[in-house]
Design a protein around this motif. Structure first.
Motif, PDB file in Angstrom:
ATOM      1  N   ARG A   1      20.568  28.924  50.326  1.00 48.34           N
ATOM      2  CA  ARG A   1      21.889  28.874  49.730  1.00 48.34           C
ATOM      3  C   ARG A   1      21.970  29.920  48.621  1.00 48.34           C
ATOM      4  N   GLY A   2      23.043  30.723  48.621  1.00 45.12           N
ATOM      5  CA  GLY A   2      23.231  31.691  47.570  1.00 45.12           C
ATOM      6  C   GLY A   2      22.631  33.055  47.851  1.00 45.12           C
ATOM      7  N   LEU A   3      21.726  33.128  48.819  1.00 41.01           N
ATOM      8  CA  LEU A   3      21.124  34.418  49.151  1.00 41.01           C
ATOM      9  C   LEU A   3      21.794  34.983  50.385  1.00 41.01           C
ATOM     10  N   LEU A   4      22.088  36.264  50.322  1.00 38.24           N
ATOM     11  CA  LEU A   4      22.726  36.919  51.448  1.00 38.24           C
ATOM     12  C   LEU A   4      21.779  37.904  52.083  1.00 38.24           C
ATOM     13  N   ALA A   5      22.070  38.217  53.326  1.00 37.97           N
ATOM     14  CA  ALA A   5      21.324  39.283  53.989  1.00 37.97           C
ATOM     15  C   ALA A   5      21.488  40.550  53.148  1.00 37.97           C
ATOM     16  N   PRO A   6      20.429  41.352  53.040  1.00 39.26           N
ATOM     17  CA  PRO A   6      20.485  42.555  52.194  1.00 39.26           C
ATOM     18  C   PRO A   6      21.660  43.479  52.523  1.00 39.26           C
ATOM     19  N   ARG A   7      22.003  43.634  53.781  1.00 40.38           N
ATOM     20  CA  ARG A   7      23.127  44.519  54.130  1.00 40.38           C
ATOM     21  C   ARG A   7      24.456  43.994  53.623  1.00 40.38           C
ATOM     22  N   ILE A   8      24.630  42.690  53.678  1.00 42.56           N
ATOM     23  CA  ILE A   8      25.869  42.106  53.182  1.00 42.56           C
ATOM     24  C   ILE A   8      25.936  42.269  51.665  1.00 42.56           C
ATOM     25  N   GLN A   9      24.837  41.998  50.990  1.00 45.40           N
ATOM     26  CA  GLN A   9      24.821  42.154  49.539  1.00 45.40           C
ATOM     27  C   GLN A   9      25.066  43.608  49.141  1.00 45.40           C
ATOM     28  N   LYS A  10      24.487  44.545  49.887  1.00 49.99           N
ATOM     29  CA  LYS A  10      24.717  45.970  49.603  1.00 49.99           C
ATOM     30  C   LYS A  10      26.186  46.327  49.806  1.00 49.99           C
ATOM     31  N   ALA A  11      26.800  45.799  50.856  1.00 52.64           N
ATOM     32  CA  ALA A  11      28.220  46.058  51.096  1.00 52.64           C
ATOM     33  C   ALA A  11      29.057  45.534  49.933  1.00 52.64           C
ATOM     34  N   VAL A  30      38.350  40.451  52.529  1.00 51.08           N
ATOM     35  CA  VAL A  30      39.225  39.300  52.353  1.00 51.08           C
ATOM     36  C   VAL A  30      38.730  38.144  53.216  1.00 51.08           C
ATOM     37  N   GLU A  31      38.389  38.434  54.459  1.00 45.71           N
ATOM     38  CA  GLU A  31      37.885  37.387  55.356  1.00 45.71           C
ATOM     39  C   GLU A  31      36.510  36.901  54.931  1.00 45.71           C
ATOM     40  N   MET A  32      35.666  37.812  54.470  1.00 38.98           N
ATOM     41  CA  MET A  32      34.323  37.431  54.040  1.00 38.98           C
ATOM     42  C   MET A  32      34.377  36.550  52.792  1.00 38.98           C
ATOM     43  N   GLU A  33      35.347  36.793  51.918  1.00 39.77           N
ATOM     44  CA  GLU A  33      35.469  35.998  50.685  1.00 39.77           C
ATOM     45  C   GLU A  33      35.574  34.516  51.011  1.00 39.77           C
ATOM     46  N   GLU A  34      36.326  34.183  52.045  1.00 38.36           N
ATOM     47  CA  GLU A  34      36.477  32.773  52.424  1.00 38.36           C
ATOM     48  C   GLU A  34      35.127  32.179  52.832  1.00 38.36           C
ATOM     49  N   ASP A  35      34.355  32.927  53.612  1.00 43.05           N
ATOM     50  CA  ASP A  35      33.031  32.448  54.019  1.00 43.05           C
ATOM     51  C   ASP A  35      32.110  32.286  52.819  1.00 43.05           C
ATOM     52  N   LEU A  36      32.152  33.253  51.900  1.00 45.22           N
ATOM     53  CA  LEU A  36      31.292  33.186  50.722  1.00 45.22           C
ATOM     54  C   LEU A  36      31.697  32.042  49.794  1.00 45.22           C
ATOM     55  N   ARG A  37      33.000  31.759  49.739  1.00 41.16           N
ATOM     56  CA  ARG A  37      33.490  30.631  48.944  1.00 41.16           C
ATOM     57  C   ARG A  37      32.916  29.323  49.492  1.00 41.16           C
ATOM     58  N   LEU A  38      32.924  29.191  50.803  1.00 41.91           N
ATOM     59  CA  LEU A  38      32.393  27.973  51.433  1.00 41.91           C
ATOM     60  C   LEU A  38      30.883  27.863  51.294  1.00 41.91           C
ATOM     61  N   SER A  46      33.267  37.526  40.444  1.00 42.66           N
ATOM     62  CA  SER A  46      33.420  38.983  40.294  1.00 42.66           C
ATOM     63  C   SER A  46      33.893  39.615  41.598  1.00 42.66           C
ATOM     64  N   LEU A  47      33.412  39.106  42.725  1.00 41.00           N
ATOM     65  CA  LEU A  47      33.881  39.617  44.013  1.00 41.00           C
ATOM     66  C   LEU A  47      35.360  39.310  44.198  1.00 41.00           C
ATOM     67  N   GLN A  48      35.796  38.107  43.865  1.00 44.45           N
ATOM     68  CA  GLN A  48      37.199  37.736  43.994  1.00 44.45           C
ATOM     69  C   GLN A  48      38.084  38.624  43.123  1.00 44.45           C
ATOM     70  N   GLN A  49      37.648  38.900  41.911  1.00 42.34           N
ATOM     71  CA  GLN A  49      38.427  39.780  41.033  1.00 42.34           C
ATOM     72  C   GLN A  49      38.549  41.176  41.639  1.00 42.34           C
ATOM     73  N   GLY A  50      37.446  41.688  42.194  1.00 43.47           N
ATOM     74  CA  GLY A  50      37.476  43.004  42.818  1.00 43.47           C
ATOM     75  C   GLY A  50      38.380  43.048  44.038  1.00 43.47           C
ATOM     76  N   ILE A  51      38.309  42.016  44.855  1.00 40.04           N
ATOM     77  CA  ILE A  51      39.159  41.954  46.058  1.00 40.04           C
ATOM     78  C   ILE A  51      40.625  41.850  45.668  1.00 40.04           C
ATOM     79  N   GLU A  52      40.923  40.978  44.723  1.00 37.35           N
ATOM     80  CA  GLU A  52      42.322  40.812  44.336  1.00 37.35           C
ATOM     81  C   GLU A  52      42.882  42.112  43.753  1.00 37.35           C
ATOM     82  N   ARG A  83      44.460  32.292  51.448  1.00 39.85           N
ATOM     83  CA  ARG A  83      43.771  33.574  51.285  1.00 39.85           C
ATOM     84  C   ARG A  83      43.806  34.045  49.840  1.00 39.85           C
ATOM     85  N   ILE A  84      42.755  34.754  49.495  1.00 40.78           N
ATOM     86  CA  ILE A  84      42.716  35.385  48.179  1.00 40.78           C
ATOM     87  C   ILE A  84      43.882  36.374  48.076  1.00 40.78           C
ATOM     88  N   GLY A  85      44.481  36.440  46.924  1.00 38.34           N
ATOM     89  CA  GLY A  85      45.599  37.340  46.695  1.00 38.34           C
ATOM     90  C   GLY A  85      46.952  36.683  46.879  1.00 38.34           C
TER      91      GLY A  85
END
Length: 147
Positions: A1-11, A30-38, A46-52, A83-85
């Protein structure tokens, strides 16, 4: 929980480091934010602020251009009230939903707002296909907002 695949974190890191305003890339975040929220992603805020902020910078805010030019409309990125935004662009989303309800052509679908400028024969076929794809997408969005 809380750890992402390195490529996703790099993105995510790359997204937050630079202003990304390309519609398709932004839509993926935008779509990934929902998955990360869950998934209780620890740096979600910080990701939500950047996306918005990217949404606000990318969306065309002039409704006169939404159905006459190739631009990023609010519903390209915010296709559901969860959705965010959405809260930041609620009025613009509502305006576009109202315009969707009244902007169908005589065939009952929406015109595309772009041209290829080449491959004339193929474009005639592709144009009809894109109109069908858009119609299905718009109807799904309208259902999401109960329009």
């Amino acid at each position: 929980r809380g750890l992402l695949a390195p490529r996703i974190q790099k993105a995510i890191d790359d997204f937050l480091a630079g202003g990304h305003d390309e519609m398709h890339e932004l839509r993926a975040f935008v779509e990934m934010e929902e998955d990360l929220r869950l998934a209780d992603y620890p740096h979600l805020s910080s990701l939500q602020q950047g996306i918005e902020q990217a949404i606000l910078n990318t969306v065309e805010h002039d409704p006169e251009k939404w159905f006459t030019t190739y631009c990023v409309r609010p519903l390209h990125l915010i296709d559901h009230p969860d959705r965010i935004g959405y809260s930041a662009l609620k009025e613009e989303v509502q305006t576009e939903l109202d315009m969707l309800a009244t902007s169908r052509n005589q065939e009952g679908v929406w015109n595309i707002t772009w041209q290829w400028g080449q491959y004339d024969t193929e474009f005639v076929v592709a144009k009809k296909q894109w109109m069908g794809i858009m119609a299905l997408g718009f109807l799904k969005i309208m259902k999401n907002f109960e329009k």
